[in-house]
Structure formats: structure tokens, C-alpha cells
Design an enzyme around this catalytic site. Sequence first.
Site, PDB file in Angstrom:
ATOM      1  N   ASP A  34     -19.126  48.489  46.025  1.00 48.53           N
ATOM      2  CA  ASP A  34     -18.986  48.019  47.380  1.00 48.53           C
ATOM      3  C   ASP A  34     -19.579  49.172  48.387  1.00 48.53           C
ATOM      4  O   ASP A  34     -19.570  50.306  48.130  1.00 48.53           O
ATOM      5  CB  ASP A  34     -17.351  47.966  47.985  1.00 48.53           C
ATOM      6  N   SER A  39     -15.401  47.365  55.091  1.00 54.25           N
ATOM      7  CA  SER A  39     -14.024  47.705  54.544  1.00 54.25           C
ATOM      8  C   SER A  39     -13.783  48.976  54.572  1.00 54.25           C
ATOM      9  O   SER A  39     -14.668  49.793  54.863  1.00 54.25           O
ATOM     10  CB  SER A  39     -13.877  46.882  53.061  1.00 54.25           C
ATOM     11  N   ALA A  84     -19.265  40.367  47.222  1.00 51.35           N
ATOM     12  CA  ALA A  84     -19.866  41.354  48.239  1.00 51.35           C
ATOM     13  C   ALA A  84     -20.795  40.228  48.849  1.00 51.35           C
ATOM     14  O   ALA A  84     -21.600  39.483  48.359  1.00 51.35           O
ATOM     15  CB  ALA A  84     -20.653  42.394  47.489  1.00 51.35           C
ATOM     16  N   SER A 127     -18.078  29.145  49.204  1.00 50.50           N
ATOM     17  CA  SER A 127     -17.374  28.844  50.345  1.00 50.50           C
ATOM     18  C   SER A 127     -17.305  27.251  50.644  1.00 50.50           C
ATOM     19  O   SER A 127     -18.287  26.739  50.205  1.00 50.50           O
ATOM     20  CB  SER A 127     -17.921  29.308  51.494  1.00 50.50           C
ATOM     21  N   TYR A 151     -25.385  30.973  57.088  1.00 54.50           N
ATOM     22  CA  TYR A 151     -24.487  31.368  56.131  1.00 54.50           C
ATOM     23  C   TYR A 151     -23.953  30.463  54.966  1.00 54.50           C
ATOM     24  O   TYR A 151     -24.043  30.739  53.898  1.00 54.50           O
ATOM     25  CB  TYR A 151     -22.829  31.956  56.780  1.00 54.50           C
ATOM     26  N   LYS A 155     -24.702  30.519  50.538  1.00 54.87           N
ATOM     27  CA  LYS A 155     -23.988  30.084  49.564  1.00 54.87           C
ATOM     28  C   LYS A 155     -24.363  29.180  48.601  1.00 54.87           C
ATOM     29  O   LYS A 155     -24.338  29.148  47.485  1.00 54.87           O
ATOM     30  CB  LYS A 155     -22.531  29.766  50.019  1.00 54.87           C
ATOM     31  N   ASN A 181      -9.874  27.978  53.605  1.00 54.76           N
ATOM     32  CA  ASN A 181      -9.423  28.987  54.667  1.00 54.76           C
ATOM     33  C   ASN A 181      -8.294  30.205  54.064  1.00 54.76           C
ATOM     34  O   ASN A 181      -7.329  29.883  53.989  1.00 54.76           O
ATOM     35  CB  ASN A 181      -9.008  28.318  55.969  1.00 54.76           C
ATOM     36  N   TYR A 301     -11.267  19.570  57.971  1.00 49.43           N
ATOM     37  CA  TYR A 301     -11.480  19.216  56.645  1.00 49.43           C
ATOM     38  C   TYR A 301     -10.478  19.844  55.815  1.00 49.43           C
ATOM     39  O   TYR A 301     -10.039  20.977  56.100  1.00 49.43           O
ATOM     40  CB  TYR A 301     -12.903  19.509  56.352  1.00 49.43           C
TER      41      TYR A 301
HETATM   42  P1  NAD Z   1     -14.726  41.120  53.433  1.00 45.07           P
HETATM   43  O1  NAD Z   1     -16.043  41.294  54.361  1.00 45.07           O
HETATM   44  O2  NAD Z   1     -13.570  41.405  53.705  1.00 45.07           O
HETATM   45  O3  NAD Z   1     -15.505  41.451  52.042  1.00 45.07           O
HETATM   46  C1  NAD Z   1     -16.719  41.532  51.676  1.00 45.07           C
HETATM   47  C2  NAD Z   1     -16.943  43.158  50.965  1.00 45.07           C
HETATM   48  O4  NAD Z   1     -18.411  43.103  50.612  1.00 45.07           O
HETATM   49  C3  NAD Z   1     -16.602  44.038  52.154  1.00 45.07           C
HETATM   50  O5  NAD Z   1     -15.863  45.039  51.334  1.00 45.07           O
HETATM   51  C4  NAD Z   1     -18.142  44.568  52.316  1.00 45.07           C
HETATM   52  O6  NAD Z   1     -18.310  46.106  52.343  1.00 45.07           O
HETATM   53  C5  NAD Z   1     -18.840  44.214  51.041  1.00 45.07           C
HETATM   54  N1  NAD Z   1     -20.423  44.384  51.147  1.00 45.07           N
HETATM   55  C6  NAD Z   1     -21.045  43.598  52.117  1.00 45.07           C
HETATM   56  N2  NAD Z   1     -22.247  43.657  51.883  1.00 45.07           N
HETATM   57  C7  NAD Z   1     -22.532  44.569  50.800  1.00 45.07           C
HETATM   58  C8  NAD Z   1     -23.609  44.800  49.885  1.00 45.07           C
HETATM   59  N3  NAD Z   1     -24.832  44.640  50.368  1.00 45.07           N
HETATM   60  N4  NAD Z   1     -23.204  45.506  48.696  1.00 45.07           N
HETATM   61  C9  NAD Z   1     -22.058  45.673  48.231  1.00 45.07           C
HETATM   62  N5  NAD Z   1     -21.119  45.509  49.127  1.00 45.07           N
HETATM   63  C10 NAD Z   1     -21.341  44.560  50.145  1.00 45.07           C
HETATM   64  O7  NAD Z   1     -14.870  39.578  53.377  1.00 45.07           O
HETATM   65  P2  NAD Z   1     -13.769  38.699  52.520  1.00 45.07           P
HETATM   66  O8  NAD Z   1     -13.251  37.637  53.537  1.00 45.07           O
HETATM   67  O9  NAD Z   1     -13.139  39.426  51.402  1.00 45.07           O
HETATM   68  O10 NAD Z   1     -14.967  37.721  51.362  1.00 45.07           O
HETATM   69  C11 NAD Z   1     -15.325  37.916  50.230  1.00 45.07           C
HETATM   70  C12 NAD Z   1     -16.180  36.955  49.930  1.00 45.07           C
HETATM   71  O11 NAD Z   1     -15.605  35.650  50.113  1.00 45.07           O
HETATM   72  C13 NAD Z   1     -17.694  36.853  50.603  1.00 45.07           C
HETATM   73  O12 NAD Z   1     -18.603  36.737  49.855  1.00 45.07           O
HETATM   74  C14 NAD Z   1     -17.385  35.635  51.781  1.00 45.07           C
HETATM   75  O13 NAD Z   1     -18.521  35.081  51.871  1.00 45.07           O
HETATM   76  C15 NAD Z   1     -16.349  34.548  50.510  1.00 45.07           C
HETATM   77  N6  NAD Z   1     -15.485  33.867  51.427  1.00 45.07           N
HETATM   78  C16 NAD Z   1     -14.743  34.244  52.448  1.00 45.07           C
HETATM   79  C17 NAD Z   1     -13.978  33.374  53.024  1.00 45.07           C
HETATM   80  C18 NAD Z   1     -12.908  33.967  54.212  1.00 45.07           C
HETATM   81  O14 NAD Z   1     -12.345  32.986  54.975  1.00 45.07           O
HETATM   82  N7  NAD Z   1     -12.566  35.327  54.251  1.00 45.07           N
HETATM   83  C19 NAD Z   1     -14.085  32.143  52.901  1.00 45.07           C
HETATM   84  C20 NAD Z   1     -14.674  31.715  51.899  1.00 45.07           C
HETATM   85  C21 NAD Z   1     -15.827  32.719  51.220  1.00 45.07           C
HETATM   86  C1  WQD Z   2      -9.690  27.693  62.036  1.00 47.18           C
HETATM   87  C2  WQD Z   2      -9.271  26.535  63.095  1.00 47.18           C
HETATM   88  C3  WQD Z   2     -10.803  26.745  65.038  1.00 47.18           C
HETATM   89  C4  WQD Z   2      -9.631  30.730  66.270  1.00 47.18           C
HETATM   90  C5  WQD Z   2     -14.176  30.130  59.196  1.00 47.18           C
HETATM   91  C6  WQD Z   2     -15.619  30.299  58.646  1.00 47.18           C
HETATM   92  C7  WQD Z   2     -15.760  29.840  57.106  1.00 47.18           C
HETATM   93  C8  WQD Z   2     -15.048  30.712  56.227  1.00 47.18           C
HETATM   94  C9  WQD Z   2     -13.449  30.598  56.691  1.00 47.18           C
HETATM   95  C10 WQD Z   2     -16.185  32.283  55.256  1.00 47.18           C
HETATM   96  C11 WQD Z   2     -10.438  25.946  63.703  1.00 47.18           C
HETATM   97  C12 WQD Z   2      -9.367  27.269  65.405  1.00 47.18           C
HETATM   98  C13 WQD Z   2      -9.676  29.654  65.828  1.00 47.18           C
HETATM   99  C14 WQD Z   2      -9.017  30.917  67.442  1.00 47.18           C
HETATM  100  C15 WQD Z   2      -8.806  28.483  67.277  1.00 47.18           C
HETATM  101  N1  WQD Z   2     -15.401  31.797  56.090  1.00 47.18           N
HETATM  102  N2  WQD Z   2      -9.125  28.454  66.063  1.00 47.18           N
HETATM  103  N3  WQD Z   2      -8.741  29.707  68.144  1.00 47.18           N
HETATM  104  O1  WQD Z   2     -13.859  28.167  61.441  1.00 47.18           O
HETATM  105  O2  WQD Z   2     -12.259  26.977  59.821  1.00 47.18           O
HETATM  106  O3  WQD Z   2     -14.017  28.638  58.702  1.00 47.18           O
HETATM  107  O4  WQD Z   2     -13.362  30.968  58.270  1.00 47.18           O
HETATM  108  O5  WQD Z   2     -16.686  31.426  54.379  1.00 47.18           O
HETATM  109  O6  WQD Z   2     -17.279  29.847  56.585  1.00 47.18           O
HETATM  110  O7  WQD Z   2     -16.344  29.236  59.353  1.00 47.18           O
HETATM  111  O8  WQD Z   2     -11.733  29.066  60.379  1.00 47.18           O
HETATM  112  O9  WQD Z   2      -9.979  30.619  61.371  1.00 47.18           O
HETATM  113  O10 WQD Z   2     -12.231  30.765  62.547  1.00 47.18           O
HETATM  114  O11 WQD Z   2     -10.467  28.569  62.700  1.00 47.18           O
HETATM  115  O12 WQD Z   2      -8.055  27.558  67.902  1.00 47.18           O
HETATM  116  O13 WQD Z   2      -8.956  31.925  68.454  1.00 47.18           O
HETATM  117  O14 WQD Z   2      -8.758  27.226  64.188  1.00 47.18           O
HETATM  118  O15 WQD Z   2     -11.037  25.952  66.289  1.00 47.18           O
HETATM  119  O16 WQD Z   2     -10.164  24.544  64.067  1.00 47.18           O
HETATM  120  P1  WQD Z   2     -13.137  28.055  59.975  1.00 47.18           P
HETATM  121  P2  WQD Z   2     -11.080  29.685  61.762  1.00 47.18           P
END
Ligand code: NAD
Ligand code: WQD
Length: 370
Positions: A34, A39, A84, A127, A151, A155, A181, A301
Site C-alpha cells: 500500500d 489510508s 489497491a 464494483s 471509475y 473496473k 455499497n 439498484y
Molecule cells: P480505500 O481508499 O480505503 O482503500 C484503497 C487502498 O488502496 C488505500 O489504502 C490506498 O492507500 C491504496 N492505494 C491507492 N492507490 C494505490 C497504489 N497506486 N498502489 C498501492 N496502494 C494504493 O478504499 P476502499 O473503500 O477500501 O476500496 C478498496 C477497493 O474496493 C477499491 O479498489 C475500490 O475501487 C473498491 N470498491 C470500493 C467500494 C466502496 O464503496 N468502498 C465499492 C466497490 C468497490
Molecule cells: C448512497 C445514496 C445518494 C450522500 C458510491 C459510488 C460507488 C461505490 C459505492 C466505489 C444515494 C444518497 C448520499 C449524502 C444522500 N464506490 N446520499 N446524501 O453513490 O450509491 O455509490 O459508493 O465503488 O462507485 O458511486 O453511494 O453513499 O454516495 O450514496 O442523500 O450526503 O445516498 O443520493 O442515493 P453510491 P453513496
Amino acid sequence: MPAPRILVTGGAGFIGSHTCVALIEAGYQPVVLDTLVNSDARSLKRVACITGVEPVLVRADVRDAAALDRAFAAHEVRAVVHLAGLKAVGESVADPLGYYDVNLAGSLALARAMDRAGVRTLVFSSSATVYGDSHPSPIAEAAPHGPVNPYGRTKSMVESMLADLSRADPRWGIACLRYFNPVGAHESGLLGELPNGPPNNLMPYISQVAAGEREYLVVHGADYDTADGTGVRDYVHVMDVAEGHVAALHRAARRPGILMANLGTGHGASVLEVVSAFERASGRRIALRIGPRRPGDAPAYWADARSAWRTLGWRARRDLDQMCADSWRWQCANPHGFDDPVPALVPGAALFQNNDRGINIHSNRGHTHV
Ligand code: NAD
Ligand code: WQD
């Protein structure tokens, strides 16, 4: 026998640190790679407080081929969980090249390094954004991709790259996990989500309103064609997501080929339903303002989660009330994030973790299961 080592890229992050807990509890030793760009290494100290085992940290960039080769050579890695990446939709619109560089080029560099090291078991963090906003829910894995932002396109492209790799070289075992989510925090209150600056996402924002750090929640639109007019999503507990990675790792290690799986509960919850659940969990009232729709938001969704049960034997076990209760416990115990002191673990003291599999007693001398 030493615990098999799993390289967890992005393992210091929100989902990664929780995944390290699940991996350790399943008998693995995480090696975290990382940059800590989004983080804090202290998350891994918290993992140690929970499990008694501290993941090894390799501070390096997933795009750095030489650093990857050194990590594989030094740690006898058995498989890789690749988390990452950059994940903010709005940021990806403003900086698409930055997102293609980290998320796509980084995944390519990692796959090439894995191949050089002869490590061909991979769990990839995808995602639900790969589906876009044109499919009726519940959304199944066979739904065609239709990402609507850079984004989501990164993916989707990585998934296609890995599918091509799997077809070209049948030795690979790959699982692409499409999280909906993820929200919540570890039940100990020691790990959770630490947004940089004002949270974009709903759950951390509500948590900060409940804690008095924010005055009110702006509801992004209350005129959608949903039961109460507010947006509907499939919220899934981060520890369920973490355990999904362990299930996917077991499957990818045993069966070559590529698998796509939704990680969701299969149910949608509206913004107002999440607010009500958080008010029950915290005992606090969440002040609201109804604002305009947020550009790019889909009305509703949620996942068709049946395939993950069939193929991985995984399903979400924690409900919305537990997601909110665990988020609130994390918020209350760590108002300043990892700057707050960890409750001192008296030597031999234990963190008790009840779950339906019995009581795990974790101490700083390893853990036992009773
Ligand atoms: P996060 O930002 O907390 O974790 C991502 C980690 O990757 C961080 O620790 C960051 O320092 C590290 N990182 C970023 N760029 C890097 C690089 N070039 N090399 C090495 N490390 C790097 O995010 P998260 O919510 O834990 O998400 C983790 C994964 O899950 C991501 O790939 C994200 O796209 C995916 N994801 C997250 C969500 C969500 O809602 N949190 C939803 C769907 C998918
Ligand atoms: C959830 C709902 C908003 C904030 C995002 C990324 C997605 C994934 C998960 C990486 C929606 C509503 C939100 C606020 C609100 N991340 N909302 N007031 O947009 O579904 O997904 O996170 O993969 O790629 O797009 O999550 O938590 O932002 O929103 O009313 O202050 O809450 O409109 O309906 P989202 P979210």
C-alpha cells in the site's frame, strides 16, 4: 506450518483492513502492499489488536514492477487480493488519466508481476458501477456492462483484461467481486471507515451528523420513483464483504478459470430507511434537508446475490441495524480516527467477539476459538 501468505494490495484501506482481519481469522498471514495515499498504517495495528496478528506492510505502489517483484521474492506469496485503487466517482470524471493509471495500469502491472512469480490465484476488487444505471434490479452478474463514469470503466476494463488472461492461460484462478455499497465497521469498534474530508458517501456522513460533527444531512433528491422518493441502494456490511474475499480466495485457489460475483444483500434500502436505522442504533436524531438530485445518481439498484451463494457459499449475514450499530460504535470510540488511543490491551487481556460460530477470544498472544 507457517500461515500461507496472501498479498493484499490496498490492505491498509477501509475494505482492505477488514479483509486482513477475515484472512487472519481464516488462518492466513496478510502481506499488505500500500502507498497509504488514502489510508493510515495504524489501521494494521488495529488489525493486530483484534486478531493478535499484525500484517506485514510493504509501502509501495502497485504500478511499480520492481517493488512488486521484490515483494513476491521476499514473502513467498501464495495468492493475491487486489484492492489497491482509486474509488471516487466524481474525482474520476475530473482526473480520468489518474484513474486509468492506478486502477487499470496498476492491475496490469500486478498481473504481470504475479505471472513472473508464478502466482496465479487472484481476487479482484470490482464494483457494481460496472453495470451502470440502465438495468432493472435485482441485478445479476450476467447483466451487460454499461459503466457511466471513468471509475466504473476502469473496473470493467480490468475485468475484461482478466477474462482474456484466463482464456489465454488456464492456470489462472480469478474471482472478480462486484461490491455494491459496503458500509459499517468491525464490531470491536477498533476499525472503520475514515473518509478524507467531508464524506461523499451516505453512511459516514450520517454518522458524523449523529456525532454532532455535521449539522444536518442533505438528502440528494426525494422525488425518485421509489417507495419514499429517496435513493435506494444495496448496503452490505464491510465484514461480510471481507469474508466474501476469503470465500472467493478458497474458490479461486481450487478451481482455475474466472468467476464474477456480486457482493450484496439482495435487498435495497432507501436513504430515509438508513436514517431511521441509524437513529435506532445511535439514539440520536438525524437532522435532514431535502436537496436536489445528485448528478449521476441512479434512482435505485440492488444485487441479485444468489450466484455468490451458489458459487462461493457466501451470503451477507449482517443486517442494516448491525451496519449502523457497528458504524456508530466506531464513530464514538474514534472521533479522531486512529489518533484516538487504542484501549490498552493488558497482557493476556482479551477482546471478546461473539458470533454465530462461538466466541473468539483474541488477545495479544494469538487467539483461541471456544
Ligand atoms: P480505500 O481508499 O480505503 O482503500 C484503497 C487502498 O488502496 C488505500 O489504502 C490506498 O492507500 C491504496 N492505494 C491507492 N492507490 C494505490 C497504489 N497506486 N498502489 C498501492 N496502494 C494504493 O478504499 P476502499 O473503500 O477500501 O476500496 C478498496 C477497493 O474496493 C477499491 O479498489 C475500490 O475501487 C473498491 N470498491 C470500493 C467500494 C466502496 O464503496 N468502498 C465499492 C466497490 C468497490
Ligand atoms: C448512497 C445514496 C445518494 C450522500 C458510491 C459510488 C460507488 C461505490 C459505492 C466505489 C444515494 C444518497 C448520499 C449524502 C444522500 N464506490 N446520499 N446524501 O453513490 O450509491 O455509490 O459508493 O465503488 O462507485 O458511486 O453511494 O453513499 O454516495 O450514496 O442523500 O450526503 O445516498 O443520493 O442515493 P453510491 P453513496
